[in-house]
Design a protein around this motif. Structure first.
Motif, PDB file in Angstrom:
ATOM      1  N   VAL A   1     -20.383  20.067 108.006  1.00 39.57           N
ATOM      2  CA  VAL A   1     -20.724  20.429 106.630  1.00 39.57           C
ATOM      3  C   VAL A   1     -19.899  21.624 106.196  1.00 39.57           C
ATOM      4  O   VAL A   1     -19.286  21.637 105.133  1.00 39.57           O
ATOM      5  CB  VAL A   1     -22.225  20.734 106.517  1.00 39.57           C
ATOM      6  CG1 VAL A   1     -22.547  21.285 105.143  1.00 39.57           C
ATOM      7  CG2 VAL A   1     -23.041  19.483 106.782  1.00 39.57           C
ATOM      8  N   GLY A   2     -19.859  22.665 107.040  1.00 42.05           N
ATOM      9  CA  GLY A   2     -19.082  23.838 106.703  1.00 42.05           C
ATOM     10  C   GLY A   2     -17.592  23.525 106.591  1.00 42.05           C
ATOM     11  O   GLY A   2     -16.899  24.054 105.742  1.00 42.05           O
TER      12      GLY A   2
ATOM     13  N   TRP B   1     -16.558  22.110 103.205  1.00 47.81           N
ATOM     14  CA  TRP B   1     -16.574  23.076 102.109  1.00 47.81           C
ATOM     15  C   TRP B   1     -15.390  24.032 102.158  1.00 47.81           C
ATOM     16  O   TRP B   1     -14.786  24.349 101.158  1.00 47.81           O
ATOM     17  CB  TRP B   1     -17.854  23.905 102.158  1.00 47.81           C
ATOM     18  CG  TRP B   1     -19.048  23.169 101.697  1.00 47.81           C
ATOM     19  CD1 TRP B   1     -19.080  22.113 100.836  1.00 47.81           C
ATOM     20  CD2 TRP B   1     -20.396  23.421 102.060  1.00 47.81           C
ATOM     21  NE1 TRP B   1     -20.361  21.696 100.653  1.00 47.81           N
ATOM     22  CE2 TRP B   1     -21.193  22.476 101.389  1.00 47.81           C
ATOM     23  CE3 TRP B   1     -21.007  24.349 102.900  1.00 47.81           C
ATOM     24  CZ2 TRP B   1     -22.572  22.444 101.516  1.00 47.81           C
ATOM     25  CZ3 TRP B   1     -22.380  24.324 103.030  1.00 47.81           C
ATOM     26  CH2 TRP B   1     -23.147  23.374 102.350  1.00 47.81           C
TER      27      TRP B   1
ATOM     28  N   ARG C   1     -18.639  29.917 106.942  1.00 47.26           N
ATOM     29  CA  ARG C   1     -19.934  29.256 106.984  1.00 47.26           C
ATOM     30  C   ARG C   1     -20.367  28.953 105.556  1.00 47.26           C
ATOM     31  O   ARG C   1     -19.905  29.561 104.601  1.00 47.26           O
ATOM     32  CB  ARG C   1     -20.966  30.152 107.674  1.00 47.26           C
ATOM     33  CG  ARG C   1     -20.600  30.461 109.129  1.00 47.26           C
ATOM     34  CD  ARG C   1     -21.562  31.457 109.751  1.00 47.26           C
ATOM     35  NE  ARG C   1     -22.899  30.915 109.931  1.00 47.26           N
ATOM     36  CZ  ARG C   1     -23.232  30.055 110.883  1.00 47.26           C
ATOM     37  NH1 ARG C   1     -22.309  29.603 111.724  1.00 47.26           N
ATOM     38  NH2 ARG C   1     -24.469  29.639 111.011  1.00 47.26           N
ATOM     39  N   SER C   2     -21.282  28.005 105.439  1.00 46.78           N
ATOM     40  CA  SER C   2     -21.758  27.658 104.107  1.00 46.78           C
ATOM     41  C   SER C   2     -22.588  28.813 103.546  1.00 46.78           C
ATOM     42  O   SER C   2     -23.120  29.639 104.298  1.00 46.78           O
ATOM     43  CB  SER C   2     -22.610  26.392 104.177  1.00 46.78           C
ATOM     44  OG  SER C   2     -23.912  26.695 104.686  1.00 46.78           O
TER      45      SER C   2
ATOM     46  N   GLN D   1     -26.045  28.795 105.089  1.00 45.01           N
ATOM     47  CA  GLN D   1     -26.014  29.288 106.463  1.00 45.01           C
ATOM     48  C   GLN D   1     -25.871  30.804 106.497  1.00 45.01           C
ATOM     49  O   GLN D   1     -26.499  31.492 107.307  1.00 45.01           O
ATOM     50  CB  GLN D   1     -24.858  28.631 107.223  1.00 45.01           C
ATOM     51  CG  GLN D   1     -25.087  27.153 107.507  1.00 45.01           C
ATOM     52  CD  GLN D   1     -23.846  26.481 108.031  1.00 45.01           C
ATOM     53  OE1 GLN D   1     -22.728  26.803 107.606  1.00 45.01           O
ATOM     54  NE2 GLN D   1     -24.001  25.535 108.942  1.00 45.01           N
TER      55      GLN D   1
ATOM     56  N   ARG E   1     -18.014  24.787  97.166  1.00 50.70           N
ATOM     57  CA  ARG E   1     -18.637  25.972  97.765  1.00 50.70           C
ATOM     58  C   ARG E   1     -20.030  25.709  98.324  1.00 50.70           C
ATOM     59  O   ARG E   1     -20.590  26.572  99.003  1.00 50.70           O
ATOM     60  CB  ARG E   1     -18.737  27.085  96.718  1.00 50.70           C
ATOM     61  CG  ARG E   1     -17.399  27.572  96.198  1.00 50.70           C
ATOM     62  CD  ARG E   1     -16.820  28.651  97.077  1.00 50.70           C
ATOM     63  NE  ARG E   1     -15.494  29.037  96.645  1.00 50.70           N
ATOM     64  CZ  ARG E   1     -14.811  30.054  97.138  1.00 50.70           C
ATOM     65  NH1 ARG E   1     -15.341  30.795  98.092  1.00 50.70           N
ATOM     66  NH2 ARG E   1     -13.613  30.348  96.691  1.00 50.70           N
ATOM     67  N   GLY E   2     -20.598  24.555  98.012  1.00 50.19           N
ATOM     68  CA  GLY E   2     -21.955  24.287  98.476  1.00 50.19           C
ATOM     69  C   GLY E   2     -23.006  25.039  97.692  1.00 50.19           C
ATOM     70  O   GLY E   2     -23.893  25.664  98.265  1.00 50.19           O
TER      71      GLY E   2
ATOM     72  N   ARG F   1     -27.692  17.211  98.903  1.00 50.30           N
ATOM     73  CA  ARG F   1     -27.309  18.506  98.331  1.00 50.30           C
ATOM     74  C   ARG F   1     -28.495  19.458  98.257  1.00 50.30           C
ATOM     75  O   ARG F   1     -28.343  20.668  98.481  1.00 50.30           O
ATOM     76  CB  ARG F   1     -26.680  18.287  96.954  1.00 50.30           C
ATOM     77  CG  ARG F   1     -25.282  17.693  97.024  1.00 50.30           C
ATOM     78  CD  ARG F   1     -24.770  17.232  95.672  1.00 50.30           C
ATOM     79  NE  ARG F   1     -23.370  16.821  95.737  1.00 50.30           N
ATOM     80  CZ  ARG F   1     -22.966  15.617  96.148  1.00 50.30           C
ATOM     81  NH1 ARG F   1     -23.868  14.706  96.512  1.00 50.30           N
ATOM     82  NH2 ARG F   1     -21.682  15.337  96.198  1.00 50.30           N
TER      83      ARG F   1
ATOM     84  N   TYR G   1     -27.288  22.732 100.300  1.00 49.40           N
ATOM     85  CA  TYR G   1     -26.579  23.686  99.456  1.00 49.40           C
ATOM     86  C   TYR G   1     -27.458  24.884  99.134  1.00 49.40           C
ATOM     87  O   TYR G   1     -28.687  24.792  99.111  1.00 49.40           O
ATOM     88  CB  TYR G   1     -26.158  23.027  98.144  1.00 49.40           C
ATOM     89  CG  TYR G   1     -25.000  22.060  98.240  1.00 49.40           C
ATOM     90  CD1 TYR G   1     -24.544  21.562  99.457  1.00 49.40           C
ATOM     91  CD2 TYR G   1     -24.356  21.615  97.081  1.00 49.40           C
ATOM     92  CE1 TYR G   1     -23.491  20.662  99.528  1.00 49.40           C
ATOM     93  CE2 TYR G   1     -23.294  20.725  97.140  1.00 49.40           C
ATOM     94  CZ  TYR G   1     -22.866  20.245  98.368  1.00 49.40           C
ATOM     95  OH  TYR G   1     -21.829  19.359  98.437  1.00 49.40           O
TER      96      TYR G   1
END
Length: 340
Positions: free
Chosen positions: A39-40, A43, A49-50, A53, A105-106, A163, A167
């Protein structure tokens, strides 16, 4: 990121999935969130990291004063939702129209008009590469252009749920009566509000003003604040459909008791809260457009002047209409109101 983070969004996502299921679109089975570092990667091109996170990491260790403020706001909102909401309608796709999506960017941002939403849209356009890197260079009409920023309502149920769980979701709110006064001034009192004056002002004058002049009926350019408030409280207004987004309640636009928000920013602390979100998004160097010096105090003074001439009876009724925004976002009753 642990499965614990995913579980904290499961209820909101499940409720949304159920609502969409009622509309005939069956969402896929929900799977644990943050179980993969991919996932990270998607992005940030394999780096960093997101935002969600990053916020989770902040919550696990020693918190800064600002991180603690936002943790407390999340907890206050959670408790207020538990205390003050009972039966709630299931979310429909149109309920997600105000939640904007930044897949790069999430981020999920629920915009509330008259709470710096133009500048936040500028920032999201700059972050996503759809506009200049300096948000201030993006004209306001371009920031509001349809289709430039995708909405959560544009996605399938499965994509929505993914999402919602993965997110960082944030919104910005404002003291409800100050926001209301700002909407009146900007849309019904100022010269550049001609389109709103023709659409809403003429209806307000026709419905509520005895013996209006032909000019007022045609243009709707001279709506008094007391007439605007009477329009909001008129049962016919609600029967006609939802309130316009500029004076609709923030909770009715963003559904904070149905969707989990990780950051509740406030107009009153805009600079600090915007910097906090941008830091989580991995863009600490991006400067949020600042309002002119003294703008915050001037807005408060204008609201106080406008409400000074409104009777306690109408103030109480109006407070009842916006009561949930006061409760959910921990706003005190303005000192200039006379509710008793």
């Amino acid at each position: 990121m642990t499965r614990r983070c995913g579980r904290r969004r499961a209820l909101a996502a499940a409720c949304l999935g159920a609502a969409l299921l009622l509309l005939g679109a069956a969402p896929r089975a929900l799977r644990p969130v943050f179980e993969s570092s991919a996932v990270g990667t998607s992005w940030f091109g394999g780096k960093g990291r997101s935002p969600l996170q990053t916020l989770y990491d902040l919550d696990q260790g020693p918190r800064s004063a600002l991180a603690e403020v936002h943790r407390q706001r999340r907890e206050l909102l959670r408790r207020a939702c538990s205390r003050h909401t009972r039966r709630q309608h299931l979310l429909r796709p149109e309920d997600l129209r105000h939640v904007l999506v930044d897949d790069a960017r999430g981020l999920l941002y629920c915009y509330v008009p008259k709470v710096a939403c133009t500048n936040w849209k500028r920032v999201l356009l700059a972050l996503s590469g759809r506009g200049p890197s300096d948000p201030r260079a993006i004209p306001a009409p371009e920031a509001h252009a349809p289709g430039l920023l995708p909405s959560l309502a544009d996605f399938s149920p499965a994509e929505v749920n993914r999402r919602l769980r993965a997110y960082l979701a944030f919104l910005f709110v404002r003291e409800p009566f100050e926001r209301l006064a700002s909407a009146y001034r900007n849309k019904l009192q100022r010269p550049w509000g001609a389109a709103f004056q023709r659409r809403f002002g003429t209806d307000i004058v026709r419905r509520l003003r005895p013996r209006p002049s032909p000019d007022a009926l045609a243009r709707g350019h001279d709506v008094r604040f007391s007439e605007f408030l009477a329009y909001l409280l008129d049962p016919r207004t609600r029967r006609d459909g939802p309130l316009n987004e500029h004076w609709e309640r923030a909770h009715a636009l963003c559904h904070p008791c149905r969707l989990r928000y990780d950051v509740v920013g406030k107009f009153e602390t805009l600079a600090e809260d915007a910097a906090f979100v941008l830091g989580l998004a991995g863009a600490p160097g991006l400067r949020f457009p600042e309002p002119p010096p003294g703008a915050r105090a001037a807005a408060h003074d204008r609201a106080e002047r406008l409400f000074r001439d409104i009777s306690p009876f109408y103030q109480r009724r109006l407070f009842g209409l916006y009561r949930m925004d006061f409760l959910l976002f921990n706003y005190s009753v303005p000192s200039y109101l006379r509710l008793r």
